[in-house]
Design an enzyme around this catalytic site. Structure first.
Site, short mmCIF file in Angstrom:
data_model
loop_
_atom_site.label_atom_id
_atom_site.label_comp_id
_atom_site.label_asym_id
_atom_site.label_seq_id
_atom_site.Cartn_x
_atom_site.Cartn_y
_atom_site.Cartn_z
N TYR A 104 37.01 28.05 50.60
CA TYR A 104 38.41 28.17 50.20
C TYR A 104 39.07 26.79 50.14
O TYR A 104 39.10 26.07 51.14
CB TYR A 104 39.11 29.07 51.22
CG TYR A 104 40.61 29.12 51.14
CD1 TYR A 104 41.27 29.48 49.97
CD2 TYR A 104 41.39 28.83 52.27
CE1 TYR A 104 42.66 29.53 49.91
CE2 TYR A 104 42.77 28.90 52.23
CZ TYR A 104 43.40 29.24 51.04
OH TYR A 104 44.77 29.29 51.00
N ASP A 189 36.47 32.80 60.26
CA ASP A 189 37.59 33.34 59.49
C ASP A 189 37.17 34.72 58.99
O ASP A 189 36.30 34.84 58.13
CB ASP A 189 37.89 32.40 58.32
CG ASP A 189 39.06 32.87 57.46
OD1 ASP A 189 39.27 34.09 57.36
OD2 ASP A 189 39.75 32.02 56.88
N ILE A 191 39.42 37.14 57.74
CA ILE A 191 40.64 37.75 57.21
C ILE A 191 40.38 38.77 56.10
O ILE A 191 41.28 39.51 55.71
CB ILE A 191 41.66 36.70 56.73
CG1 ILE A 191 41.20 36.00 55.46
CG2 ILE A 191 41.96 35.70 57.82
CD1 ILE A 191 42.29 35.13 54.85
N LYS A 229 45.40 39.82 53.67
CA LYS A 229 44.44 40.34 52.70
C LYS A 229 44.12 41.81 52.96
O LYS A 229 44.13 42.63 52.04
CB LYS A 229 43.15 39.51 52.74
CG LYS A 229 43.37 38.02 52.64
CD LYS A 229 44.13 37.60 51.39
CE LYS A 229 44.32 36.09 51.33
NZ LYS A 229 45.06 35.67 50.13
#
Length: 366
Positions: A104, A189, A191, A229
């Site tokens: 990302y 991460d 998410i 998300k």
């Protein structure tokens, strides 16, 4: 706009819940009685019912194969704030995190701008579907050592943004072992955890460290989470740092006062996530709608000869346009991107900002 990972597929379910539960907001006639108590100063640790509801939701998303302690949940202003917070807690300026590619692009901002932390790419390639290998990790670690850069951690995204794939259980076990062996932190991460819409199932790092066969210093394990998300609430700025390290929890709590989630938002979220019937329906329906949208989109691309990396999670696909490049360079990738933007009038994301190791791949949000 197909360059923004925004989940709007289940807003009608949210809308229906809000109409049925107007008291969940302190800015309605039904909820006004709670306005005064919520509007005044609250515990900087967060409302107890908020932390309990988020911990329970994190467990549900992981099919209750892992449980989470509300007292280890630290609030932050979205995942952006959570990533910066964990970087401040774990590293000094000049220290580095290893990050598998493609990753990302916001990490270059979130983890680096104010902390002075470096990110060292772990090069993953399309030839093995971008799987993370120990060889690639060791190579990146050695590169840092040779440059006299202290590696403080490994940052992974599971499910992956931009790939839309999950990290296998075997790979997660290997990553835990690698971090433990190097005595570096493992920041996960997660998410996109609730966006996994088909097999294989998502495995959280929280499950891996519970295994008897895994030797792991839990002080090295940290999870970043958000409702941006999975629930589609990026505007609410609900970010979470969940750490198994008491010192990190304590430090992050002190820092969280610079990026708290508003008490009004906490109150609404706590009410919504405490509704088991709604949450169960939302998770199931969200996965169903994501699967349908993903299938529709990839099938239509295939009909015109465009392939995507096989994926089962996220709000996007990793589209292969290598054959459309005039030459196999990142400059040619940007030329193609401008054609898509200016002539087709669609915004998709070229692979180069994601630190992809080869040109011609694009992230497309569906």
């Amino acid at each position: 706009q197909m360059g923004l990972a925004e989940n709007q597929l289940c807003f009608n379910l949210i809308h229906e819940w809000l109409l049925k539960n107007p008291e969940a907001s302190i800015c309605t006639a039904q909820g006004a009685a709670e306005f005064r108590d919520i509007a005044i100063f609250q515990d900087y640790h967060g409302l107890a019912e908020f932390r309990e509801a988020v911990a329970k939701f994190m467990g549900k998303v992981r099919r209750n194969r892992a449980s989470f302690d509300p007292d280890r949940i630290v609030m932050s202003g979205g995942a952006t704030g959570a990533h910066e917070m964990i970087a401040f807690c774990l590293a000094d300026p000049g220290d580095a995190f290893l990050v598998p590619t493609p990753y990302y692009p916001g990490f270059d901002r979130d983890l680096r701008w104010r902390t002075g932390v470096k990110l060292i790419p772990v090069v993953c390639e399309s030839s093995n579907d971008y799987q993370i290998t120990i060889e690639a990790l060791e190579a990146a670690y050695e590169t840092a050592q040779e440059a006299d850069i202290k590696v403080k951690g490994l940052l992974i995204t599971n499910p992956s943004n931009p790939l839309g794939t999950i990290i296998t259980k075997d790979t997660l076990e290997a990553l835990v072992t690698f971090a433990n062996h190097k005595n570096i932190h493992l920041v996960c991460d997660e998410i996109y955890a609730a966006t996994v819409f088909s097999q294989p199932e998502f495995t959280s790092i929280a499950e891996i460290i519970e295994e008897d066969k895994i030797c792991c210093n839990r002080d090295l394990i940290h999870i970043i989470y958000s409702l941006s998300k999975d629930m589609g609430f990026p505007g609410f700025r609900v970010g979470i740092v969940y750490s198994y390290n008491d010192a990190v929890v304590s430090c992050a709590r002190k820092m969280s006062s610079f990026g708290l989630v508003s008490s009004q938002t906490q109150y609404l979220i706590a009410s919504m996530l405490a509704d088991d019937e709604f949450v169960d329906k939302f998770i199931v329906e969200s996965r169903k709608r994501l699967a349908m949208r993903h299938s529709f989109f990839t099938q239509r691309l295939a009909q015109v000869g465009i392939n995507c990396l096989k994926s089962n999670a996220g709000l996007f696909v990793w589209m292969d346009l290598r054959r459309l490049l005039k030459e196999q360079t990142f400059e040619a990738e940007m030329v193609l991107w401008r054609v898509i933007i200016n002539e087709i009038k669609l915004n998709v994301s070229p692979g180069s900002p994601f630190h992809c190791s080869e040109p011609g791949w694009f992230r497309v949000c569906f």
